[in-house]
Design an enzyme around this catalytic site. Structure first.
Site, PDB file in Angstrom:
ATOM      1  N   ASN A  22       0.644  -1.800   0.237  1.00 47.16           N
ATOM      2  CA  ASN A  22       0.098   0.154   0.056  1.00 47.16           C
ATOM      3  C   ASN A  22       1.048   1.218   0.443  1.00 47.16           C
ATOM      4  O   ASN A  22       1.932   0.972   1.188  1.00 47.16           O
ATOM      5  CB  ASN A  22      -0.269   0.543   0.999  1.00 47.16           C
ATOM      6  N   SER A  45      -4.956   0.032  -3.430  1.00 43.43           N
ATOM      7  CA  SER A  45      -5.163   1.485  -2.851  1.00 43.43           C
ATOM      8  C   SER A  45      -6.728   1.074  -1.585  1.00 43.43           C
ATOM      9  O   SER A  45      -7.984   0.237  -2.069  1.00 43.43           O
ATOM     10  CB  SER A  45      -5.315   1.789  -4.307  1.00 43.43           C
ATOM     11  N   GLU A  46      -6.029   1.829  -0.736  1.00 38.18           N
ATOM     12  CA  GLU A  46      -7.216   1.870   0.623  1.00 38.18           C
ATOM     13  C   GLU A  46      -9.160   1.634  -0.242  1.00 38.18           C
ATOM     14  O   GLU A  46      -9.694   1.182   1.164  1.00 38.18           O
ATOM     15  CB  GLU A  46      -6.936   2.199   1.963  1.00 38.18           C
ATOM     16  N   ASN A  47      -8.919   2.712  -1.065  1.00 35.67           N
ATOM     17  CA  ASN A  47      -9.866   2.994  -1.683  1.00 35.67           C
ATOM     18  C   ASN A  47     -10.851   1.747  -1.992  1.00 35.67           C
ATOM     19  O   ASN A  47     -12.296   1.779  -2.574  1.00 35.67           O
ATOM     20  CB  ASN A  47     -10.596   3.825  -2.613  1.00 35.67           C
ATOM     21  N   SER A  87     -11.581  -3.777   1.993  1.00 37.41           N
ATOM     22  CA  SER A  87     -10.260  -3.156   2.012  1.00 37.41           C
ATOM     23  C   SER A  87      -8.908  -3.010   3.060  1.00 37.41           C
ATOM     24  O   SER A  87      -8.170  -3.370   3.124  1.00 37.41           O
ATOM     25  CB  SER A  87     -10.603  -2.043   0.901  1.00 37.41           C
TER      26      SER A  87
END
Lengths: 217, 258
Positions: A22, A45-47, A87
């Protein structure tokens, strides 16, 4: 001294084959440009995406495909999409092996501050608190000093914390350091930077043992 | 199913079963437009609003809320839009009393209202925000997470150690209305999202007392393959096909042609 790309290039040397990674906003995003040959990593990607690819070509941007920095991105074959809860299940559950993020301050015990300057600037922590609280391997990418020339590597953070005792390694424009019980352990110097320069720019405890090699980029 | 039909009141059960085979007699959650969809929202309510940045936000519902003029709202949303789009539009009209978000970065009006004290803001870690919504919809009143331990996020929260590591107690979030955007949906409320526009939308859809969904494409029920549904319609109360999607891009980033 390294520029932003140099810092990213040095951090890329830490990547290991098969890792999920990340990358935070800013310098960390640039790490993707320097993946060493023969190494395969997947970017999370944390979204809500895995298998994030490079920025799209002009005209191929998709408003429904962005990274956590809200930049338009592409997906690579083998990628996947998921909701925010899943996520962070990946992140909290330690399925992502490396987190690279920026910081305003890092303390020599591994504390990090990067989300708020009381009374002046409040951007919010976004996913940073979840990331630093859970990842086993956290590298901070940042300038060694702030715009006023003051050290960002401190004995103790002065700004509101993002996480406690969590940072493992710091790569700045001047040096590579591990966080140890004795403080910042100097591992490498940036090209043209002396140990003395690093000592002068580091407010926190700095451990210097033997000859400190120059970074190989 | 045969065994169920044979037990109990055969005649009644088989009648019910027969009537559900007739698609037209089954559920229909479709409403006309955004205005009808947000009917019942009043000042002082708590709303969840899906989206990450401007990606996957319920544009039609937000416009309808501006027209409705309800104020003193508490909005649970990862971000607050930008100055002139998304929830930024509600901020401009001073319709929001409190925001519960994780990142407010690129919104000057938000930052101004927050620093001046006009706007109450509860900033919480993004993963905790998502999980608190999910928990609200999943009937889990609270959970422990390591995120935020040792920071101001942990003030006043119970700390407990698991496997030697400190965690803080976070509670579930609920909302009077959840406003959600999906790509495709049918009249049962079954939803499919597109790309990273999924983000907070499914978990917020789960946590609304009344969940309103706007979709780009409202399709016939048999068009969606049940194996590909991202969110089952059980969580949805109202659905409509939105129009005039602007889908603004916050950070248009491209690479040069090599």
């Amino acid at each position: 001294m390294l520029d932003r790309n140099g810092i990213a290039q040095r951090i890329a040397q830490e990547l290991q084959d098969g890792w999920y990674v990340n990358l935070g906003i800013g310098i960390p995003t640039l790490v993707a440009n320097y993946i060493p040959k023969g190494i395969s990593v997947e970017f999370q990607s944390e979204n809500g995406l895995l298998g994030m690819g490079p920025f799209p070509f002009d005209g191929e941007e998709d408003a429904d495909l962005i990274n956590a920095g809200k930049q338009t991105v592409t997906m690579l074959p083998g990628g996947s999409i998921f909701d925010s809860s899943l996520s962070f299940a990946m992140i909290r559950g330690k399925h992502v092996q490396l987190t690279v993020l920026g910081a305003m301050e890092v303390a020599d015990n591994g504390d990090i501050a990067n989300w708020k300057i009381p009374g002046k600037m409040v951007k919010g922590m976004g996913g940073a608190m979840d990331l630093v609280a859970s990842a086993d391997n956290i590298i901070v990418a940042m300038a060694h000093t702030n715009k006023r020339g003051q050290s960002k590597l401190l004995r103790q953070c002065t700004l509101p914390l993002t996480g406690v005792k969590c940072v493992k390694k710091v790569v700045t424009n001047m040096a590579v350091m591990d966080i140890t019980p004795d403080g910042f352990k100097l591992l490498e110097r940036a090209p043209g930077v002396s140990v003395e320069d690093i000592k002068n720019a580091t407010e926190g405890r700095l451990v210097v043992e033997g000859e400190i090699p120059e970074m190989q980029l | 199913m045969n065994s169920i039909l044979r037990s109990g009141n055969d005649e009644l059960l088989s009648y019910l079963w027969y009537s559900t085979l007739n698609l037209n007699k089954r559920m229909n959650k479709v409403v006309k437009d955004a205005k009808e969809a947000i009917e019942g929202i009043t000042s002082g309510m708590t709303l969840m609003v899906g989206g990450f940045g401007l990606c996957g936000i319920p544009e039609n519902c937000i416009s309808a809320l501006v027209d409705l003029g309800a104020n003193n709202l508490t909005c649970i949303s990862n971000n607050a839009g930008v100055d002139d789009f998304g929830l930024g539009l509600l901020l401009q009209q001073k319709q929001i009393k409190k925001m519960i978000s994780s990142y407010v970065g690129e919104n000057d009006e938000f930052e101004r209202q927050m620093l001046s004290g006009e706007l109450e803001v509860d900033l919480i870690p993004q993963g905790s925000l998502a999980e608190r919504c999910r928990a609200g919809g999943a009937g889990i009143p609270a959970f422990f997470t390591p995120a935020g331990y040792g920071t101001e996020v942990a003030f006043g929260k119970e700390v407990r150690y698991f496997d030697g590591k400190p965690h803080i107690l976070e509670s579930a979030l609920h909302a009077d209305f959840a406003l959600v955007k999906a790509w495709k949906g049918d009249r049962f409320g079954n939803l499919i999202f597109k790309g990273t526009a999924r983000n907070f939308n499914p978990v917020m859809a789960m946590a609304g007392k009344i969940t309103v969904v706007e979709v780009e494409h409202l399709v016939e029920p048999d068009e969606l393959d049940p194996n590909t549904i991202h969110l089952p319609g059980v969580f949805v109360q109202r659905i409509f096909e939105g129009k005039n999607y602007e889908k603004r891009i916050e950070q248009r980033t491209v690479r040069p042609v090599e």
